[in-house]
Design a protein around this motif. Structure first.
Motif, mmCIF file in Angstrom:
data_model
loop_
_atom_site.group_PDB
_atom_site.id
_atom_site.type_symbol
_atom_site.label_atom_id
_atom_site.label_comp_id
_atom_site.label_asym_id
_atom_site.label_seq_id
_atom_site.Cartn_x
_atom_site.Cartn_y
_atom_site.Cartn_z
ATOM 1 N N GLU A 14 0.829 -1.214 0.000
ATOM 2 C CA GLU A 14 0.000 0.000 0.000
ATOM 3 C C GLU A 14 0.858 1.257 0.000
ATOM 4 O OE1 GLU A 14 -2.887 -0.148 3.185
ATOM 5 O OE2 GLU A 14 -3.506 -2.171 2.585
ATOM 6 N N ILE A 15 1.935 1.234 0.781
ATOM 7 C CA ILE A 15 2.829 2.389 0.840
ATOM 8 C C ILE A 15 3.466 2.634 -0.518
ATOM 9 C CG2 ILE A 15 5.028 3.215 1.803
ATOM 10 C CD1 ILE A 15 4.163 1.827 4.456
ATOM 11 N N ASP A 17 2.296 1.713 -3.377
ATOM 12 C CA ASP A 17 1.234 2.190 -4.266
ATOM 13 C C ASP A 17 0.973 3.684 -4.077
ATOM 14 O OD1 ASP A 17 0.663 -0.093 -5.648
ATOM 15 O OD2 ASP A 17 -1.068 -0.656 -4.425
ATOM 16 N N ALA A 18 0.972 4.117 -2.834
ATOM 17 C CA ALA A 18 0.624 5.503 -2.529
ATOM 18 C C ALA A 18 1.739 6.487 -2.878
ATOM 19 C CB ALA A 18 0.265 5.643 -1.050
ATOM 20 N N TRP A 19 2.978 6.062 -2.756
ATOM 21 C CA TRP A 19 4.090 6.967 -3.022
ATOM 22 C C TRP A 19 4.305 7.137 -4.507
ATOM 23 C CZ3 TRP A 19 8.370 4.805 0.693
ATOM 24 C CH2 TRP A 19 8.078 5.212 1.999
ATOM 25 N N GLU A 20 4.546 8.352 -4.862
ATOM 26 C CA GLU A 20 4.875 8.638 -6.265
ATOM 27 C C GLU A 20 6.245 8.061 -6.610
ATOM 28 O OE1 GLU A 20 3.493 9.822 -9.776
ATOM 29 O OE2 GLU A 20 2.385 9.946 -7.902
ATOM 30 N N LYS A 49 3.737 -1.273 -12.124
ATOM 31 C CA LYS A 49 3.423 0.009 -11.472
ATOM 32 C C LYS A 49 4.632 0.937 -11.516
ATOM 33 C CE LYS A 49 0.252 -1.988 -8.161
ATOM 34 N NZ LYS A 49 0.105 -2.427 -6.773
#
Length: 173
Positions: A14-15, A17-20, A49
């Motif tokens: 999740e981290i 995924d969330a970080w650019e 991703k």
């Protein structure tokens, strides 16, 4: 892996995924954990991703190269390898190794019609830079049309383009 490990990995997923731009350390931890767990699909998704976020085509190709390796070595997935080879070829149309791989996986999957459409699209969209490279694509397309799709009329038009370019040496015998 314990349930606590799974929870930690899900949180790390999740981290990332969330970080650019996730840290290299976070990515390495995920790669190591997913490799140890043989979670190849999850690892493929991670690399895809990261490639989507990459800023240069070179970096994207490097990440898709990892996807390709997983598809071929770990998963023995010719269809997945075919798909990632198409993506890599769009990013680097001059890479002969990628073209050879694409043809190899086309042979294995029988996706000649799809490859013909893809190559025609590349030629139409001017994604193929350079006369010699364009001739290579036309020669490959002509061969596929003639040999595998029996579309002799279209094959002849591509063979004629190759012949007009003085690069007949690029046409398979």
């Amino acid at each position: 892996e314990s349930p606590a490990d799974d929870s930690a990995l899900e949180l790390l997923d999740e981290i990332v995924d969330a970080w650019e731009a996730p840290s290299e350390q976070s990515v390495e931890l995920l790669v190591d954990a997913r490799t140890a767990a043989q979670a190849w699909d999850t690892l493929v998704a991670l690399y895809q991703k990261l490639a989507g976020r990459a800023t240069s085509d070179t970096e994207k190709v490097e990440l898709f190269e990892k996807v390709y390796e997983l598809r071929t070595v770990q998963q023995q997935d010719d269809t997945g390898a075919y798909a990632v080879s198409k993506i890599m070829l769009m990013l680097d149309s001059a890479d002969e190794k990628i073209r050879e791989r694409l043809l190899e996986h086309t042979e294995a999957t029988g996706q000649y019609q799809d490859l013909a459409e893809f190559l025609e699209h590349c030629l139409e969209m001017d994604q193929v830079a350079g006369t010699e490279l364009e001739v290579d694509y036309q020669a490959i397309l002509a061969d596929i049309l003639e040999t595998h799709l029996q579309d002799f009329e279209r094959a002849v038009s591509f063979f004629e383009s190759v012949a007009a370019s003085d690069h007949m040496d690029r046409v398979k015998e």
